[in-house]
Design a protein around this motif. Sequence first.
Motif, mmCIF file in Angstrom:
data_model
loop_
_atom_site.group_PDB
_atom_site.id
_atom_site.type_symbol
_atom_site.label_atom_id
_atom_site.label_comp_id
_atom_site.label_asym_id
_atom_site.label_seq_id
_atom_site.Cartn_x
_atom_site.Cartn_y
_atom_site.Cartn_z
ATOM 1 N N PRO A 1 1.690 -8.911 5.836
ATOM 2 C CA PRO A 1 1.602 -9.899 4.755
ATOM 3 C C PRO A 1 0.172 -10.407 4.526
ATOM 4 O O PRO A 1 -0.214 -10.663 3.379
ATOM 5 C CB PRO A 1 2.509 -11.045 5.249
ATOM 6 N N ILE A 2 -0.595 -10.536 5.610
ATOM 7 C CA ILE A 2 -1.976 -11.017 5.466
ATOM 8 C C ILE A 2 -2.818 -9.977 4.747
ATOM 9 O O ILE A 2 -3.651 -10.305 3.900
ATOM 10 C CB ILE A 2 -2.585 -11.333 6.849
ATOM 11 N N ILE A 3 -2.599 -8.701 5.085
ATOM 12 C CA ILE A 3 -3.339 -7.619 4.429
ATOM 13 C C ILE A 3 -3.030 -7.608 2.933
ATOM 14 O O ILE A 3 -3.934 -7.539 2.086
ATOM 15 C CB ILE A 3 -2.979 -6.260 5.055
ATOM 16 N N GLY A 4 -1.738 -7.691 2.612
ATOM 17 C CA GLY A 4 -1.354 -7.704 1.202
ATOM 18 C C GLY A 4 -1.949 -8.876 0.451
ATOM 19 O O GLY A 4 -2.448 -8.723 -0.680
ATOM 20 N N ALA A 5 -1.918 -10.065 1.053
ATOM 21 C CA ALA A 5 -2.457 -11.257 0.396
ATOM 22 C C ALA A 5 -3.956 -11.154 0.169
ATOM 23 O O ALA A 5 -4.480 -11.696 -0.813
ATOM 24 C CB ALA A 5 -2.141 -12.490 1.245
ATOM 25 N N ALA A 6 -4.671 -10.460 1.057
ATOM 26 C CA ALA A 6 -6.124 -10.345 0.927
ATOM 27 C C ALA A 6 -6.534 -9.252 -0.054
ATOM 28 O O ALA A 6 -7.520 -9.402 -0.790
ATOM 29 C CB ALA A 6 -6.737 -10.061 2.303
ATOM 30 N N VAL A 7 -5.769 -8.163 -0.087
ATOM 31 C CA VAL A 7 -6.195 -6.969 -0.825
ATOM 32 C C VAL A 7 -5.639 -6.899 -2.243
ATOM 33 O O VAL A 7 -6.372 -6.584 -3.200
ATOM 34 C CB VAL A 7 -5.775 -5.706 -0.025
ATOM 35 N N LEU B 1 0.836 -1.202 0.000
ATOM 36 C CA LEU B 1 0.000 0.000 0.000
ATOM 37 C C LEU B 1 0.871 1.252 0.000
ATOM 38 O O LEU B 1 2.048 1.193 0.387
ATOM 39 C CB LEU B 1 -0.915 0.001 1.231
ATOM 40 N N PRO B 2 0.336 2.410 -0.383
ATOM 41 C CA PRO B 2 1.116 3.651 -0.351
ATOM 42 C C PRO B 2 1.579 3.961 1.069
ATOM 43 O O PRO B 2 0.859 3.693 2.035
ATOM 44 C CB PRO B 2 0.102 4.704 -0.847
ATOM 45 N N ARG C 1 -7.831 1.500 -5.568
ATOM 46 C CA ARG C 1 -8.718 0.410 -5.158
ATOM 47 C C ARG C 1 -8.088 -0.402 -4.030
ATOM 48 O O ARG C 1 -8.786 -0.864 -3.115
ATOM 49 C CB ARG C 1 -9.024 -0.492 -6.351
ATOM 50 N N ALA C 2 -6.775 -0.572 -4.047
ATOM 51 C CA ALA C 2 -6.095 -1.292 -2.970
ATOM 52 C C ALA C 2 -6.297 -0.578 -1.639
ATOM 53 O O ALA C 2 -6.557 -1.215 -0.605
ATOM 54 C CB ALA C 2 -4.606 -1.421 -3.278
ATOM 55 N N VAL C 3 -6.204 0.760 -1.649
ATOM 56 C CA VAL C 3 -6.414 1.537 -0.430
ATOM 57 C C VAL C 3 -7.853 1.381 0.059
ATOM 58 O O VAL C 3 -8.108 1.203 1.262
ATOM 59 C CB VAL C 3 -6.081 3.020 -0.670
ATOM 60 N N ALA C 4 -8.818 1.423 -0.871
ATOM 61 C CA ALA C 4 -10.227 1.276 -0.499
ATOM 62 C C ALA C 4 -10.497 -0.109 0.094
ATOM 63 O O ALA C 4 -11.198 -0.249 1.101
ATOM 64 C CB ALA C 4 -11.114 1.518 -1.723
ATOM 65 N N LEU C 5 -9.931 -1.131 -0.527
ATOM 66 C CA LEU C 5 -10.123 -2.497 -0.024
ATOM 67 C C LEU C 5 -9.471 -2.682 1.339
ATOM 68 O O LEU C 5 -10.027 -3.358 2.223
ATOM 69 C CB LEU C 5 -9.543 -3.502 -1.026
ATOM 70 N N ALA C 6 -8.295 -2.088 1.534
ATOM 71 C CA ALA C 6 -7.623 -2.181 2.835
ATOM 72 C C ALA C 6 -8.450 -1.488 3.910
ATOM 73 O O ALA C 6 -8.553 -1.963 5.049
ATOM 74 C CB ALA C 6 -6.227 -1.571 2.754
ATOM 75 N N PRO D 1 -4.671 -9.010 -4.689
ATOM 76 C CA PRO D 1 -5.291 -9.719 -5.818
ATOM 77 C C PRO D 1 -6.608 -9.094 -6.272
ATOM 78 O O PRO D 1 -6.916 -9.085 -7.471
ATOM 79 C CB PRO D 1 -5.520 -11.138 -5.264
ATOM 80 N N LEU D 2 -7.378 -8.568 -5.317
ATOM 81 C CA LEU D 2 -8.655 -7.943 -5.664
ATOM 82 C C LEU D 2 -8.455 -6.565 -6.289
ATOM 83 O O LEU D 2 -9.292 -6.092 -7.059
ATOM 84 C CB LEU D 2 -9.538 -7.804 -4.412
ATOM 85 N N ALA D 3 -7.329 -5.894 -5.952
ATOM 86 C CA ALA D 3 -7.087 -4.548 -6.469
ATOM 87 C C ALA D 3 -6.641 -4.563 -7.922
ATOM 88 O O ALA D 3 -6.815 -3.565 -8.636
ATOM 89 C CB ALA D 3 -6.028 -3.858 -5.619
ATOM 90 N N ALA D 4 -6.076 -5.667 -8.371
ATOM 91 C CA ALA D 4 -5.655 -5.814 -9.777
ATOM 92 C C ALA D 4 -4.750 -4.674 -10.235
ATOM 93 O O ALA D 4 -4.915 -4.129 -11.343
ATOM 94 C CB ALA D 4 -6.883 -5.920 -10.683
#
Length: 564
Positions: free
Chosen positions: A87-93, A52-53, A103-108, A95-98
């Motif tokens: 690492p868990i946050i990255g693994a969850a977010v 994430l940023p 979108r990665a920030v919103a999903l996080a 793939p969905l952010a593409a």
Amino acid sequence: MRRESLTRTWLPGIEVARKYQRSWLRTDITAGIALTALLIPAGMGYAQAAGLPPETGLYATIVPLLVYALVGPSKILVLGPDSSLAPIIGAAVLPLAAGDPARAVALAGLLAILMGAILIVGGLLRLGFVTDLLSKPIRLGYLNGIALVVVVSQIPKLLGFSVDGVNLIDEIRQTASAIADGEIDPTAAAVGVGGIAVILAFKLFHSRIPGVLVAVIGSIALAYALHLDDEIPMVGALPHGLPAPALGGLQWSDVLELVGPAAGIALVAFADTGVLSRTFAARRGESVDGSQEMRAIGTANVASGVLGGFPMSASSSRTPVAEQNGAKTQLTGVVGAVLIVVFILVAPGLTSYLPTAALAAVVIVAATSLVDIRSLVEMWSMSRIETGLAIAAFLGVALVGVLEGILIAIGLSFVAVVVHAWRPYRTELVVVPGVDGYHDVKRNPTGRRIPGLVIVRFDAQLFFANGAIFDDYTRRVVARAPEPVRWVIVAAEPITGLDTTAMDELVELDQYLSSNGIQLVFAEMKDPVKDKLRLLGLGERFGPDHFFPTLDTAVEAFRGDVPR
């Protein structure tokens, strides 16, 4: 009174503010200033570790600290992004952010909201009782394990190089190999080791000025004056922007995708936070309600998610820094959060001259304060089993992981409880001349038995694992009696429960004794246990004449029953 109780339960920060002592202000502020130097790089670094940023890591630090100061029950717990969650946050977010950063920030943010909601519901359902399972051996092993993990992770930064170990052993191996290969940066090592020396010197002379603050400011000044920003790793300039909602473009399908990961992160975050909170509270002579802590961490995560952050928990590296610098209340965290905002707005480039080695020095000194060898030695002299549990927690946290280590230790604690209840202390009671009452024959070998009477005591509830042991022990005592036995009195005060398997053993014992002309009776049995006997259908076999309020009355009844 009711309003004060509600405030303590839901907004403990207000209660702390009402009782705040003026003498705490200086140490809270100086601890907050010292803490800020660590909050900034940790927040940015763990955000990048989650993909994430970097600014989201600062938001996940600022917002939770401010919210927790109001709703958190622990006075010095420091919240923020954590290495175990990244690492868990990255693994969850991711793939969905593409590949879309926004979108990665919103999903996080959504992940933090879902995780927080789960913790809030858990707190409302009083599920925080899990912290009651965190016994002293577990807390002691946990702290020593955390200290080792943190120190090992910081040594490469202290010496000016980096490693990429997958676990503690791998990190130690790679660090040793890098040192042997001459990868130490002399300048970084001088700054880092010098920082440790400064902090310890100020502590040794009990200076009112925090050594951490001197070490951080001194390293910045030194790096600026000698232009070290081109020679050794620096924290880097702060990103622009303040916490703000960033939840655009989310759909219900995203909620369904993230509920599972949110539950897993909630478990990891609360397990870590629960141990840390309870341990530091105990060190300060305070107590923390587990369910209240669960709600507070949940609320802080919801706020973090709403304002551009991501899931976070208590920090095992930043909390000791606050404690070591004299933090008294949540004001320390508020000072840290406010200073981050000030730096972002006024002097974002200041951290460009903050050496990473100096921060490593701060963390190492703080982490070593968690080491408690003396308590382990004292525990060894008192209980080998509890010492073994502490060592298991230490090895689990250090070698496997925080959550896994805690779960291993809790599991072993349950095993120890079962073993203790399975083979509890049991003894025969005898009369000691000149001393009132009835006493343990093992401690009073010169005591005498009352002819025709056996008194046994079993120090545990009767259940499936120990019912047969109780039966066998009573028969052995009867068999070795020097004279024929007419009565067996069970000193039942320590017996706190009974299950159906133990009931069957009790019936078999009574049948055996009756067939040998021996009466089985109970003294000082608790009413709930007697109720359980009746509920299990033994009311006729063990009528009122089988129960006596005290051992004295039972013995007097025996003497009245024995022919003269």
